[in-house]
Design a protein around this motif. Structure first.
Motif, PDB file in Angstrom:
ATOM      1  N   ASN A   1       0.697  -1.129   0.041  1.00  0.00           N
ATOM      2  CA  ASN A   1      -0.329  -0.087  -0.024  1.00  0.00           C
ATOM      3  C   ASN A   1       0.798   1.272   0.141  1.00  0.00           C
ATOM      4  N   ASN A   2       2.092   1.119   0.404  1.00  0.00           N
ATOM      5  CA  ASN A   2       2.782   2.507   0.375  1.00  0.00           C
ATOM      6  C   ASN A   2       3.483   2.833  -0.814  1.00  0.00           C
ATOM      7  N   ARG A   3       2.622   3.596  -1.476  1.00  0.00           N
ATOM      8  CA  ARG A   3       2.909   4.243  -2.901  1.00  0.00           C
ATOM      9  C   ARG A   3       4.304   4.819  -3.050  1.00  0.00           C
ATOM     10  N   PHE A   4       4.420   5.680  -1.927  1.00  0.00           N
ATOM     11  CA  PHE A   4       5.601   6.716  -1.694  1.00  0.00           C
ATOM     12  C   PHE A   4       6.965   6.292  -1.132  1.00  0.00           C
ATOM     13  N   SER A   5       7.160   5.046  -0.900  1.00  0.00           N
ATOM     14  CA  SER A   5       8.256   4.544   0.115  1.00  0.00           C
ATOM     15  C   SER A   5       9.574   5.294  -0.151  1.00  0.00           C
ATOM     16  N   ASN A   6       9.786   5.441  -1.504  1.00  0.00           N
ATOM     17  CA  ASN A   6      10.988   6.144  -1.909  1.00  0.00           C
ATOM     18  C   ASN A   6      11.037   7.697  -1.911  1.00  0.00           C
ATOM     19  N   LEU A   7      10.204   8.248  -1.090  1.00  0.00           N
ATOM     20  CA  LEU A   7      10.130   9.676  -1.090  1.00  0.00           C
ATOM     21  C   LEU A   7      10.026   9.953   0.359  1.00  0.00           C
ATOM     22  N   ALA A   8      10.867  11.008   0.571  1.00  0.00           N
ATOM     23  CA  ALA A   8      10.616  11.903   1.877  1.00  0.00           C
ATOM     24  C   ALA A   8       9.357  13.121   1.785  1.00  0.00           C
ATOM     25  N   ARG A   9       8.514  13.242   2.650  1.00  0.00           N
ATOM     26  CA  ARG A   9       7.519  14.280   2.650  1.00  0.00           C
ATOM     27  C   ARG A   9       8.024  15.604   2.894  1.00  0.00           C
ATOM     28  N   GLU A  10       8.124  16.303   2.046  1.00  0.00           N
ATOM     29  CA  GLU A  10       8.583  17.789   2.392  1.00  0.00           C
ATOM     30  C   GLU A  10       9.649  17.883   3.386  1.00  0.00           C
ATOM     31  N   ASN A  11      10.610  16.975   3.379  1.00  0.00           N
ATOM     32  CA  ASN A  11      11.713  17.156   4.591  1.00  0.00           C
ATOM     33  C   ASN A  11      12.966  16.803   3.645  1.00  0.00           C
ATOM     34  N   LEU A  12      13.674  17.936   3.336  1.00  0.00           N
ATOM     35  CA  LEU A  12      14.746  17.825   2.472  1.00  0.00           C
ATOM     36  C   LEU A  12      15.916  17.202   3.022  1.00  0.00           C
TER      37      LEU A  12
ATOM     38  N   LYS B   1      16.787   9.592  -0.993  1.00  0.00           N
ATOM     39  CA  LYS B   1      15.466   9.504  -1.372  1.00  0.00           C
ATOM     40  C   LYS B   1      15.099  10.542  -2.146  1.00  0.00           C
ATOM     41  N   GLY B   2      13.706  10.461  -2.991  1.00  0.00           N
ATOM     42  CA  GLY B   2      13.388  11.657  -3.545  1.00  0.00           C
ATOM     43  C   GLY B   2      12.533  12.574  -2.644  1.00  0.00           C
ATOM     44  N   LEU B   3      11.915  13.560  -3.151  1.00  0.00           N
ATOM     45  CA  LEU B   3      10.912  14.260  -2.198  1.00  0.00           C
ATOM     46  C   LEU B   3       9.819  14.589  -2.778  1.00  0.00           C
ATOM     47  N   MET B   4       8.622  14.550  -1.961  1.00  0.00           N
ATOM     48  CA  MET B   4       7.304  14.732  -2.139  1.00  0.00           C
ATOM     49  C   MET B   4       6.661  16.014  -1.476  1.00  0.00           C
TER      50      MET B   4
END
Ligand code: ZN
Length: 231
Positions: free
Chosen positions: A162-173, A181-184
Motif C-alpha cells: 500500500n505504501n506508494r511513496f516509500s522512496n520519497l521523503a515528505r517535504e523534508n529535504l 530518497k526523492g522528495l514529495m
C-alpha cells in the motif's frame, strides 16, 4: 477452462514479450484504474540521451471467439491512458485481411499469440494520452515524474503493497538527502483553486496536489543548495 481464467494464463507471455521486444523496464498485469482495467501494461524509455521521456504500452488480451471490431474498440479506448495500444489474440491462423483492415483503420496494433510466442503483426501508432490519466497510470506502477529533470523514476517499491511513496521523503529535504530518497511536496495554491471550483474537493483539508523530485536531482543538485545555505 473459463474464458477469463484462460486469458489470464496468457498475461505472463505478453508481459515477457513487452520486456524483451520493447525493452520495458516496468510491466504489470491487470492494473485497475478508475475508469478501466488494462490487461498488460509496460513502460519503456524513449528519450535518448537528453530526455527522460517514456512511452507506455497497453495490451488487451483475448483468446479468439469474440466480435473482433468490439475488441478493437475496447483496445483503442486504452489510448486515454497509454501511448501505444495493442490487441493480442491467441490464434493458430493469421489475422484475416478484413481484421487487419479494421485494426489499422481504427489505429491499434495487433499481436498474434501462437504456441506461447508473440508476433507483432501491425505496430501501434503513438498517441498522446490524457495527461492526468497517464500520470495516474504511472503512479499505480510506482513511477512519478520529477519536476526538475522531468524524468520518470521509482517513487516506491512496485511490489511494496500500500505504501506508494516509500522512496520519497515528505517535504523534508534533510531526510531526503540523508536517506538518498526523492522528495514529495504539495502545491497548496493549486489545490485551493481546484477545491474552490469543486474540481477536486478536499473534505478534511488534505491536499492531493502532489509533486515529486527524484533522488538524483536531490543528491546532485538540490543538496548543494541545502549545504551552502545550511552551514
Ligand atoms: Zn530529477
Amino acid at each position: 477452462m473459463p474464458k477469463r481464467a484462460a486469458e489470464r494464463t496468457l498475461y505472463p507471455v505478453v508481459e515477457g514479450w513487452l520486456k524483451r521486444h520493447f525493452a520495458c523496464f516496468r510491466t504489470a498485469v491487470k492494473k485497475g484504474l478508475r475508469h478501466s482495467r488494462i490487461d498488460v501494461v509496460g513502460v519503456r524509455d524513449t528519450g535518448g540521451d537528453l530526455s527522460g521521456e517514456v512511452e507506455t504500452i497497453a495490451v488487451e488480451v483475448k483468446r479468439g471467439s469474440f466480435p473482433f471490431a468490439n475488441a478493437c474498440g475496447q483496445t483503442l479506448g486504452y489510448n486515454v491512458y497509454a501511448n501505444r495500444v495493442y490487441l493480442a489474440d491467441l490464434r493458430l491462423t493469421p489475422f484475416t485481411h478484413d481484421e487487419i483492415h479494421i485494426a489499422s483503420h481504427l489505429g491499434i496494433g495487433l499481436i498474434q499469440i501462437k504456441r506461447g510466442k508473440c508476433l507483432e503483426v501491425i505496430s501501434s501508432p503513438v498517441y498522446k494520452p490524457i495527461e492526468k490519466l497517464h500520470l495516474r497510470l504511472l503512479e499505480t506502477l510506482r513511477l512519478g515524474r520529477c519536476q526538475l529533470c522531468a524524468s520518470v523514476f521509482n517513487i516506491g517499491d512496485p511490489d511494496g503493497g500500500n505504501n506508494r511513496f516509500s522512496n520519497l521523503a515528505r517535504e523534508n529535504l534533510r531526510k531526503a538527502i540523508a536517506s538518498e530518497k526523492g522528495l514529495m511536496f504539495w502545491n497548496r495554491e493549486v489545490a485551493a483553486r481546484k477545491h474552490r471550483l469543486r474540481l477536486r474537493v478536499s473534505r478534511d483539508g488534505t491536499t492531493y496536489e502532489r509533486r515529486f523530485l527524484c533522488p538524483d536531482c536531490i543528491s546532485y543538485v538540490v543538496s548543494q543548495l541545502a549545504s551552502g545555505a545550511g552551514k
